[in-house]
Enzyme design. Structure first.
Site, PDB file in Angstrom:
ATOM      1  N   SER A  14       0.612  -1.580  -0.075  1.00 49.51           N
ATOM      2  CA  SER A  14      -0.230  -0.090  -0.083  1.00 49.51           C
ATOM      3  C   SER A  14       0.886   1.779  -0.064  1.00 49.51           C
ATOM      4  CB  SER A  14      -1.151   0.121   1.009  1.00 49.51           C
ATOM      5  OG  SER A  14      -1.332   1.244   0.930  1.00 49.51           O
ATOM      6  N   LYS A  19      -2.674   3.858   6.425  1.00 50.10           N
ATOM      7  CA  LYS A  19      -2.680   2.390   6.501  1.00 50.10           C
ATOM      8  C   LYS A  19      -1.556   2.000   7.400  1.00 50.10           C
ATOM      9  CE  LYS A  19      -5.822   0.323   3.189  1.00 50.10           C
ATOM     10  NZ  LYS A  19      -5.622  -0.009   2.308  1.00 50.10           N
ATOM     11  N   ASP A  74      -8.441  -5.561   1.786  1.00 50.35           N
ATOM     12  CA  ASP A  74      -8.383  -4.534   0.691  1.00 50.35           C
ATOM     13  C   ASP A  74      -9.670  -4.361   1.663  1.00 50.35           C
ATOM     14  OD1 ASP A  74      -9.383  -3.631  -1.802  1.00 50.35           O
ATOM     15  OD2 ASP A  74     -11.374  -4.670  -2.060  1.00 50.35           O
ATOM     16  N   SER A  75     -10.070  -3.589   1.744  1.00 52.00           N
ATOM     17  CA  SER A  75     -11.534  -3.341   2.558  1.00 52.00           C
ATOM     18  C   SER A  75     -11.921  -2.080   2.192  1.00 52.00           C
ATOM     19  CB  SER A  75     -10.441  -2.658   4.156  1.00 52.00           C
ATOM     20  OG  SER A  75     -10.223  -1.749   4.058  1.00 52.00           O
ATOM     21  N   TYR A 164     -14.294   6.964   5.190  1.00 56.97           N
ATOM     22  CA  TYR A 164     -15.579   6.386   6.368  1.00 56.97           C
ATOM     23  C   TYR A 164     -16.131   7.027   7.792  1.00 56.97           C
ATOM     24  CZ  TYR A 164     -17.649   5.287   0.696  1.00 56.97           C
ATOM     25  OH  TYR A 164     -17.094   5.029  -0.699  1.00 56.97           O
ATOM     26  N   HIS A 190     -12.303  -3.439  11.625  1.00 50.76           N
ATOM     27  CA  HIS A 190     -12.369  -4.714  10.328  1.00 50.76           C
ATOM     28  C   HIS A 190     -10.842  -5.229  10.806  1.00 50.76           C
ATOM     29  CE1 HIS A 190     -12.396  -0.733   8.933  1.00 50.76           C
ATOM     30  NE2 HIS A 190     -11.979  -1.168   8.054  1.00 50.76           N
ATOM     31  N   ARG A 191     -10.281  -3.697  10.074  1.00 48.39           N
ATOM     32  CA  ARG A 191      -8.790  -4.306   9.674  1.00 48.39           C
ATOM     33  C   ARG A 191      -8.311  -5.633  11.125  1.00 48.39           C
ATOM     34  NH1 ARG A 191      -8.034   0.257   8.302  1.00 48.39           N
ATOM     35  NH2 ARG A 191      -8.721  -0.143   6.230  1.00 48.39           N
TER      36      ARG A 191
END
Length: 206
Positions: A14, A19, A74-75, A164, A190-191
């Site tokens: 990335s 990130k 990928d998110s 978001y 989530h990550r």
């Protein structure tokens, strides 16, 4: 296998500085001695049809370019009433410029007349590991999925995070993801869920 004091060098597929910083915080306590390095190679075409496929596309490209074990994610956000959209198109939802404000504005417009009870959504992350083969050995690949449930707010709130985060209200929370501190977000996101599962694979394979 990773042991205490053993250095593990991974390239993160990335160019996103946010990130890299976030994953350093997440993986540091999970993998002793991990060194996460940024990726400066070409971006591959993300032509997968799922989060998992696109994460593997990116990790494969970084592993091939650097020769190092590579991780990628990928998110995005999946809104139930939109059939899971924006989904894998989250970063470009508002246009090809990948502008966070444009993405958020379009999603809010699409949901402007939807009642709170039907604004259910989840942040989704697929985390992939690709280990290039040596001496004729086959490349190793694994992917894990993490989901952070919640719903879409009616207007942005908070100054932290990115993407978001300002319009995502995590399940069980009264604050948006952008109102949470870094440590609070790392404990829930989530990550974190995806990379916690992936960390076990990294420890076992490297």
């Amino acid at each position: 296998m990773v042991g205490t004091g053993t250095a593990v060098r991974l390239v993160l597929a990335s160019h996103n500085a946010h990130k890299l910083e976030e994953l350093q915080r997440i993986l540091g306590p999970l993998i002793p001695g991990v060194e996460l390095v940024g990726y400066d190679g070409p971006e591959p075409v993300e032509n997968g049809t799922s989060f998992e496929e696109n994460a593997l596309v990116k990790a494969r490209a970084a592993a091939a370019h650097t020769g190092l074990p590579a991780i990628a994610d990928d998110s995005g956000i999946a809104v139930e009433i939109l059939g899971g959209s924006p989904g894998i198109f989250s970063a470009r939802w508002g246009g090809p410029a990948r502008d966070d404000d444009a993405n958020v504005a379009l999603l809010l417009w699409q949901l402007h007349d939807i009642a709170d009870a039907h604004r259910t959504a989840g942040f989704v992350c697929a985390a992939a590991l690709v280990i290039p083969g040596e001496g004729g050995a086959a490349t190793q690949e694994v992917c894990e999925l993490g989901v952070w449930p919640g719903r879409v707010l009616r207007e942005p709130a908070g100054e932290h995070g990115f993407g978001y985060d300002p319009i995502f209200l995590p399940e069980g929370e009264q604050r948006s993801a952008a109102e949470l501190g870094a440590a609070e977000k790392d404990a829930l996101s989530h990550r974190t869920r995806a990379f916690t599962a992936l960390a076990a694979e990294i420890r076992a394979r490297l």
